[in-house]
Design a protein around this motif. Structure first.
Motif, PDB file in Angstrom:
ATOM      1  N   SER A  80      47.213  27.523  47.770  1.00  0.00           N
ATOM      2  CA  SER A  80      46.301  28.661  47.876  1.00  0.00           C
ATOM      3  C   SER A  80      44.983  28.303  48.545  1.00  0.00           C
ATOM      4  N   ALA A  81      44.674  27.024  48.671  1.00  0.00           N
ATOM      5  CA  ALA A  81      43.409  26.617  49.286  1.00  0.00           C
ATOM      6  C   ALA A  81      43.525  26.723  50.807  1.00  0.00           C
ATOM      7  N   PRO A  82      42.673  27.518  51.431  1.00  0.00           N
ATOM      8  CA  PRO A  82      42.733  27.669  52.888  1.00  0.00           C
ATOM      9  C   PRO A  82      42.467  26.356  53.614  1.00  0.00           C
ATOM     10  N   GLU A  83      43.106  26.184  54.759  1.00  0.00           N
ATOM     11  CA  GLU A  83      42.880  25.000  55.591  1.00  0.00           C
ATOM     12  C   GLU A  83      41.394  24.894  55.933  1.00  0.00           C
ATOM     13  N   GLY A  84      40.854  23.723  55.835  1.00  0.00           N
ATOM     14  CA  GLY A  84      39.475  23.490  56.238  1.00  0.00           C
ATOM     15  C   GLY A  84      38.433  24.129  55.352  1.00  0.00           C
ATOM     16  N   LEU A  85      38.817  24.509  54.134  1.00  0.00           N
ATOM     17  CA  LEU A  85      37.890  25.185  53.237  1.00  0.00           C
ATOM     18  C   LEU A  85      36.611  24.375  53.036  1.00  0.00           C
ATOM     19  N   PHE A  86      36.741  23.065  52.968  1.00  0.00           N
ATOM     20  CA  PHE A  86      35.590  22.236  52.661  1.00  0.00           C
ATOM     21  C   PHE A  86      35.117  21.408  53.844  1.00  0.00           C
ATOM     22  N   ASN A  87      35.461  21.796  55.058  1.00  0.00           N
ATOM     23  CA  ASN A  87      34.997  21.086  56.245  1.00  0.00           C
ATOM     24  C   ASN A  87      33.578  21.542  56.545  1.00  0.00           C
ATOM     25  N   CYS A  88      32.621  20.747  56.136  1.00  0.00           N
ATOM     26  CA  CYS A  88      31.216  21.125  56.269  1.00  0.00           C
ATOM     27  C   CYS A  88      30.556  20.530  57.502  1.00  0.00           C
ATOM     28  N   GLN A  89      31.275  19.698  58.230  1.00  0.00           N
ATOM     29  CA  GLN A  89      30.695  19.044  59.397  1.00  0.00           C
ATOM     30  C   GLN A  89      30.318  20.042  60.485  1.00  0.00           C
ATOM     31  N   THR A  90      31.064  21.115  60.605  1.00  0.00           N
ATOM     32  CA  THR A  90      30.788  22.096  61.654  1.00  0.00           C
ATOM     33  C   THR A  90      30.019  23.300  61.137  1.00  0.00           C
ATOM     34  N   SER A  91      29.635  23.272  59.872  1.00  0.00           N
ATOM     35  CA  SER A  91      28.931  24.407  59.275  1.00  0.00           C
ATOM     36  C   SER A  91      27.445  24.379  59.600  1.00  0.00           C
ATOM     37  N   ALA A  92      26.879  25.557  59.669  1.00  0.00           N
ATOM     38  CA  ALA A  92      25.425  25.662  59.784  1.00  0.00           C
ATOM     39  C   ALA A  92      24.821  25.176  58.469  1.00  0.00           C
ATOM     40  N   GLU A  93      23.565  24.791  58.523  1.00  0.00           N
ATOM     41  CA  GLU A  93      22.919  24.314  57.303  1.00  0.00           C
ATOM     42  C   GLU A  93      22.903  25.417  56.251  1.00  0.00           C
ATOM     43  N   VAL A  94      23.299  25.041  55.037  1.00  0.00           N
ATOM     44  CA  VAL A  94      23.322  25.979  53.919  1.00  0.00           C
ATOM     45  C   VAL A  94      21.947  25.982  53.271  1.00  0.00           C
ATOM     46  N   SER A  95      21.417  27.156  53.037  1.00  0.00           N
ATOM     47  CA  SER A  95      20.108  27.316  52.409  1.00  0.00           C
ATOM     48  C   SER A  95      20.277  27.545  50.911  1.00  0.00           C
ATOM     49  N   PHE A  96      19.527  26.794  50.112  1.00  0.00           N
ATOM     50  CA  PHE A  96      19.590  27.025  48.673  1.00  0.00           C
ATOM     51  C   PHE A  96      19.126  28.438  48.350  1.00  0.00           C
ATOM     52  N   ALA A  97      17.951  28.802  48.845  1.00  0.00           N
ATOM     53  CA  ALA A  97      17.362  30.096  48.497  1.00  0.00           C
ATOM     54  C   ALA A  97      18.197  31.277  48.976  1.00  0.00           C
ATOM     55  N   THR A  98      18.727  31.184  50.179  1.00  0.00           N
ATOM     56  CA  THR A  98      19.448  32.310  50.769  1.00  0.00           C
ATOM     57  C   THR A  98      20.921  32.336  50.396  1.00  0.00           C
ATOM     58  N   ASP A  99      21.560  31.163  50.332  1.00  0.00           N
ATOM     59  CA  ASP A  99      23.009  31.100  50.172  1.00  0.00           C
ATOM     60  C   ASP A  99      23.477  30.699  48.777  1.00  0.00           C
ATOM     61  N   VAL A 100      22.874  29.670  48.209  1.00  0.00           N
ATOM     62  CA  VAL A 100      23.351  29.109  46.951  1.00  0.00           C
ATOM     63  C   VAL A 100      22.813  29.862  45.738  1.00  0.00           C
ATOM     64  N   GLN A 101      21.519  30.088  45.706  1.00  0.00           N
ATOM     65  CA  GLN A 101      20.899  30.719  44.544  1.00  0.00           C
ATOM     66  C   GLN A 101      21.533  32.072  44.180  1.00  0.00           C
TER      67      GLN A 101
END
Length: 124
Positions: free
Chosen positions: A25-46
């Motif tokens: 059930s886990a999509p391919e590349g679900l955790f490939n963070c090398q090509t991801s834009a920077e994740v913001s704590f305030a905007t994305d995580v919080q």
């Protein structure tokens, strides 16, 4: 001829057994963070933490009720537990310690949390 049938049977059993050990059930590349834009704590995580972890009332495990260090409304607590958060949200649903205990988060939300941790759990 019997040897081939037995060998094929054993091979089929091994294939079925191995297939059950994979999370399909886990999509391919679900955790490939090398090509991801920077994740913001305030905007994305919080917002994920506020809606799924640090909620008050029914099941709010990380709203301070289980100890001050587990209050995910406090950034330093989240940051110091970043690796544990990553571990808990990536465990299979139903596994011991899987988070969130109540409700679910999407694959995109899991990826956001994982990438934030892998990018250094920054206060951004």
């Amino acid at each position: 001829m019997k040897t081939r049938v037995v060998s094929f049977g054993v091979l089929a059993f091994v294939v079925v057994l191995l297939a059950q050990c994979v999370n399909h059930s886990a999509p391919e590349g679900l955790f490939n963070c090398q090509t991801s834009a920077e994740v913001s704590f305030a905007t994305d995580v919080q917002p994920i933490l506020q809606s799924s972890c640090a909620i008050t009332g029914d099941g709010g495990c990380h709203d301070g009720g289980n100890g001050a260090s587990r209050d995910w409304r406090v950034f330093s607590n989240v940051q110091s537990h970043a690796l544990q958060i990553k571990d808990r949200v990536t465990r299979p649903a139903g596994a011991s310690g899987h988070m969130p205990k109540i409700g679910t988060i999407t694959d995109a939300q899991i990826r956001t949390l994982v990438c934030w941790v892998e990018q250094g759990a920054k206060a951004n």
